[in-house]
Every structure is written in C-alpha cells, then in structure tokens.
Design an enzyme around this catalytic site. Sequence first.
Site, PDB file in Angstrom:
ATOM      1  N   LYS A  13       2.516  -3.022  -0.753  1.00 16.15           N
ATOM      2  CA  LYS A  13       3.034  -4.276  -1.322  1.00 16.15           C
ATOM      3  C   LYS A  13       4.405  -4.058  -1.933  1.00 16.15           C
ATOM      4  CE  LYS A  13      -1.651  -5.070  -2.553  1.00 16.15           C
ATOM      5  NZ  LYS A  13      -2.531  -4.428  -3.538  1.00 16.15           N
ATOM      6  N   LYS A  15       6.475   4.917  -8.287  1.00 18.26           N
ATOM      7  CA  LYS A  15       6.605   3.523  -8.739  1.00 18.26           C
ATOM      8  C   LYS A  15       7.777   3.354  -9.706  1.00 18.26           C
ATOM      9  CE  LYS A  15       2.283   1.586  -7.466  1.00 18.26           C
ATOM     10  NZ  LYS A  15       0.915   1.232  -7.701  1.00 18.26           N
ATOM     11  N   LYS A  61       4.751   4.115   4.530  1.00 18.25           N
ATOM     12  CA  LYS A  61       3.395   3.641   4.255  1.00 18.25           C
ATOM     13  C   LYS A  61       3.427   2.139   3.970  1.00 18.25           C
ATOM     14  CE  LYS A  61       1.082   3.116   0.440  1.00 18.25           C
ATOM     15  NZ  LYS A  61       0.223   3.059  -0.730  1.00 18.25           N
TER      16      LYS A  61
END
Length: 320
Positions: A193, A110, A190
């Site tokens: 969002k 992230k 994958k």
Amino acid sequence: MRILSGIQPSGRLHLGNYLGMMQPAIQLQDEGEAYYFIADYHSLTTTTDPEALRSYSKDLALDFLACGLDPGKAVFFRQSDVPEVTELAWMLSCVTPMGLLERCHSFKDKTSRGIAASHGLFAYPVLMAADILIYDSDLVPVGQDQKQHLEVTRDIAQKFNDRYGDGLLKLPTPRIRSETAAVPGLDGQKMSKSYGNTIDLFEPEKALRKKIMRIVTDSTPVEAPKDPDGSYIVQLYQLFATAEETAALKDQFRAGGRGYGDFKQILFEKIRDHFAGIRESRLELENQPWKAEEVLHHGAHKARSVARMTMERIRAAVGF
Ligand code: AQP
C-alpha cells in the site's frame, strides 16, 4: 493446532495481501482452530483519519468473508475488541531489548519513506508478538515481509519464558508459501500500500484494467522477441495460471510480434475471471452489512474469552 493471522485496515485489499496471507489463511481454516483478525490497533501507526479507518475495517470484514472465511470454522474478530492484547504487549515490552526492535527492517523502511517515527511504529513488533502469543498460536500464515517479525515474536516469548517460567508462552511457527511470499507490484518492488504499486482485488473492472496497463516494462518494440523471465507481467500471470498457460505465454514473449499491451490485456482478463465469483459474493455481502457485524461480534466474544484466560496465567506469573 491453532492458526492465527491478521491484516491491517490501512487501505484496500491488494493481490499481495490476498495471495501472501488471506488465501493461505482461508485454506488453513480446515486444518485447525483458526483465529483471524482485523489489525486496527496496528493501523493507527499509519492511518490517521478515523473515518478512513472505520471504512477500511468494514471493507476488510467483507473482503475476508467474500474470499471464503467461514465463520463456522474460523474465529473472526477486530483486534480492538480484545483490549487484553495491549496489556500483554506492555508486559512483553518489559522483556524486549531495544536492540531487537532497532534491527527490524520494517521500521527503517517505513520511516525512510516518510512515515512518522512514532513509538507505536517502533514497538509494532511487540504488539504483533502479543497478538500471536495471547492465543497460544502454533502457526502464523504470513508473507515474507513478516518473517523477521515472527522471529522477533519467538525471541520475545523465549525471553519472557526465561524470566517467568518455562512453557508460559508458546513459540509460534511462520507459514510462508514460497510461490506467493513476495508478490510484485506494478513496478516490480514488493506490492505494498505504501509504495502506491498495488492491484486491488475489488477495484472496478475499468480501473483494474487501467492499473494493469501501468505495469512497468522495458521499451522492446512490438515485433522483437521479449524476455519473459524478467517480466512483471509474467510473474503476476503465473500466480493465477496453470503451468501450461504460463509456458504458452512465455513462448509468445519469445516469439515476438506482440506488444506488452497485448500481454497486459491477457493478464487483466486472467485476474478478472479469477476473481469473478469472489467479486459477486462481495457485492451480495455489501447489501447485508449486518452479517459481517454479527460475525465480528461473535468472534470478539470467543477471542476475548481465550485472551482473558491467557492473561490470568500471565498476570499471576509476573506477580500481580
Ligand atoms: N506483496 C506481498 N506479497 C506477499 N504477501 C504480502 N503481504 C503484504 N504485501 C505482500 C502480507 O499481507 C499480510 C497483511 O499485511 P499487513 O496488514 O501488515 O499489510 P502490510 O504488510 O502492511 O501490507 P502492505 O501493503 O505491504 O502495507 P504497508 O504499506 O503498510 O507495508 C501480511 O501477512 C503480509 O506479509
């Protein structure tokens, strides 16, 4: 058997969330005491707009109910309605080695994509451990991306038990359904969002079709045979089709004479038809928003009473 799972209100529900977690969780509600929650504390790590958070939470409640969560069987609640979980997270933090969190892929992934490296994002697996452990959960249905976090949960629980007493916290087991462990997105990565590659369940039909038309393919001409095995169209199609239907589609790929646009149209129709009933239920629920609120209210009451009992035991064990 107690089953627990949660999902963040950080965007619209996509096929990855649905197939990886929501559908298996809903199927499991017949097999034990199910506790399912909207992980709104977690979504503060990425969702910074309060109005968006409120709207995503509301949507997720409707999504869960439309997809078949039965409030007569499952306890359904918002994470933030059980603030005890943050107290347990703090206690768990105090037995969690930094190295354990430093090894977590999700944080590195992230932050490498530009999400601010806050302490919340770093400590996310500890809060997740608290979510699971506070309800003495046995089984946690999740997608493959959460496997490492489940291992971290077990490690933390073991460390806590080593320090404060054997059997204080129950070690949970993940349930990862292999066929839908990592649903691919439009670009084959994958579905996620934060990758911007999602197909959302409740997207209006026109937008859904447009999305599916964006699935990445190679440049094989219409008349040439195509390889079905590397195709994201086939990978998504087989999640909704029978084995015979998938075999027939693969044959059409190999035969040549049809372009990827045709195959995308076939996939679009499959997904549209698969979710027709669920979409209808969702529309009905939208017109009765108090229903979801009522379910969440009751769920919070039940979940909180279980969490409070756990915390009595834990508070005594640590010396409070
Ligand atoms: N592509 C996927 N395939 C299978 N399972 C998936 N899950 C998510 N994506 C896939 C599962 O959905 C559950 C809810 O996860 P979450 O609330 O933590 O959402 P997420 O993992 O954050 O979803 P995203 O879209 O992947 O969001 P970001 O961009 O934040 O990473 C989990 O059980 C997860 O495994």
